[in-house]
Design an enzyme around this catalytic site. Structure first.
Site, PDB file in Angstrom:
ATOM      1  CG  ASP A   1       1.534  -3.499   3.526  1.00  0.00           C
ATOM      2  OD1 ASP A   1       2.630  -3.976   3.213  1.00  0.00           O
ATOM      3  OD2 ASP A   1       0.839  -2.824   2.754  1.00  0.00           O
TER       4      ASP A   1
ATOM      5  CG  ASP B   1      -4.873  -4.881   5.110  1.00  0.00           C
ATOM      6  OD1 ASP B   1      -3.845  -4.930   5.811  1.00  0.00           O
ATOM      7  OD2 ASP B   1      -4.844  -4.755   3.881  1.00  0.00           O
TER       8      ASP B   1
HETATM    9  N1  GLY Z   1      -1.615  -1.816   2.999  1.00  0.00           N
HETATM   10  C1  GLY Z   1      -1.751  -1.459   1.639  1.00  0.00           C
HETATM   11  C2  GLY Z   1      -1.041  -0.216   1.283  1.00  0.00           C
HETATM   12  O1  GLY Z   1      -0.281   0.326   2.070  1.00  0.00           O
HETATM   13  O2  GLY Z   1      -1.247   0.240   0.179  1.00  0.00           O
END
Ligand code: GLY
Length: 373
Positions: free
Chosen positions: A148, A87
């Site tokens: 994600d 992330d």
């Molecule tokens: N990327 C983590 C979530 O969407 O919770």
């Protein structure tokens, strides 16, 4: 309606600058944001909201607050505070990359490029994927990709544009291809995560982390797919990515309940108590606008997506926003991790971010910070 929603949101963000006192909001508990010192995956969203507010208002106080967050991201990078996950893309696209896009600040560009290099280190050559979570090669997490990650890839595509080094783009494309092949199912629904053998890359199987079951479709994962594949198309012009974004968007819209805002998982049993995830619908509202901009002007499906966008946004504003309330968050009824009992019905800072991005795009045609304008 959009203007008053924007004005209301901007005043809330303004109040929150003082309320948060230099700390970062994550998710709320009973309406109060949990704050941290920039050590979670969500911290870029607050920075991004400040930049969006600055661009809309040209009010220096937003710019100053946003710049402070970027300084914090510089400290975080130097100390490598909780950066052993993919992330990094969310964190640095909406903070230092945003500053570069708006201010053309060279040190912000350099920081963003360093962040892209760190993300690149998560590429697993043997397995052929970007490892999502945990230390690289971790026994438990080393073989996992998650959907994600599509929103982290713009950092790599952007780094290729900036440096001319094709490695960033090659990795992003291989990851997008792998995501399409293993996370998007034949009926256009999606797995949240997928495991591979770390050494050989042999596929093992799909699994969920935040969804209802391993084979279900977690709505936020589907939302990351809609927006993420559109962004991969924006950078590469590979029609397969556009088609995948459209397919996933169609699935999302076709499976919405009557009020056009998603439950937390498309396969969760529905009763009066089933949680929503308004943040998934906010992500799709922003993603649909990206998709509509990229689609052929003669595409017969334009009207369908346009209608889905307006129905979702109208419901978010009328039924889910905090317009007129003295609230910290913008969007109620987000769900972080229902089965894990983590904030199943609260504000989510990414829900607020994408809601604001979607509103500003509708009203002003402005965009987020996923790519250079
Ligand atoms: N990327 C983590 C979530 O969407 O919770």
């Amino acid at each position: 309606m959009w203007s008053s929603a924007i004005e209301d949101a901007i005043e809330k963000v303004r109040k929150n600058i003082d309320r948060f006192g230099g700390r970062f909001p994550h998710v709320s508990m009973n309406g109060t944001y949990q704050l941290n010192n920039n050590d979670d995956w969500t911290n870029g969203f607050w920075s991004g909201m400040l930049w969006l507010c600055y661009e809309y208002t040209q009010d220096e106080s937003f710019r100053i607050a946003a710049t402070h967050t970027v300084e914090d991201f510089r400290r975080r990078f130097a100390a490598k505070t909780v950066l052993d996950h993919h992330d990094i893309g969310f964190l640095y696209s909406l903070s230092s990359k945003a500053q570069w896009i708006i201010d053309k600040d060279e040190s912000a560009r350099q920081l963003t490029l360093q962040a892209a290099d760190l993300l690149l280190k998560r590429w697993r050559t043997g397995g052929g994927y970007i490892q999502a979570w945990g230390p690289v090669g971790d026994a438990q997490e080393g073989g996992r990709i998650i959907i994600d990650c599509l929103l982290n890839l713009p950092l790599l595509y952007w780094a290729e544009q900036q440096t001319g080094d094709s490695l960033y783009r090659q990795v992003a494309v291989m990851q997008a291809d792998k995501t399409k092949r293993y996370l998007v199912r034949g009926d256009d629904s999606s797995y949240h995560t997928f495991f591979f053998d770390q050494m050989t890359g042999e596929p093992i199987g799909g699994a969920t982390h935040q969804g209802y079951t391993n084979g279900s479709t977690w709505t936020r994962g589907q939302a990351w797919g809609v927006y993420g594949f559109a962004l991969s198309y924006r950078y590469t012009k590979d029609p397969l990515y556009l088609e995948t974004s459209k397919r996933m968007a169609r699935y999302f819209l076709e499976h919405l309940p009557q009020d056009h805002v998603a439950y937390w998982d498309f396969n969760a049993p529905v009763s009066a108590d089933t949680y929503r995830d308004s943040s998934a619908s906010a992500i799709v509202a922003a993603g649909l606008q990206e998709l509509l901009e990229l689609m052929d002007k003669e595409d017969p499906e334009r009207a369908y997506f346009q209608q889905g966008l307006l129905q979702s946004m109208t419901s978010l504003v009328q039924n889910y926003s905090t317009i007129g309330e003295d609230a910290e968050g913008l969007l109620k009824h987000g769900s972080y991790h229902v089965r894990g009992d983590l904030s199943p019905d609260d504000f989510m800072i990414w829900g607020d971010y994408f809601y604001l991005e979607a509103l500003l795009r509708l009203q002003k045609g402005s965009r987020g910070y996923w790519y250079e304008r």
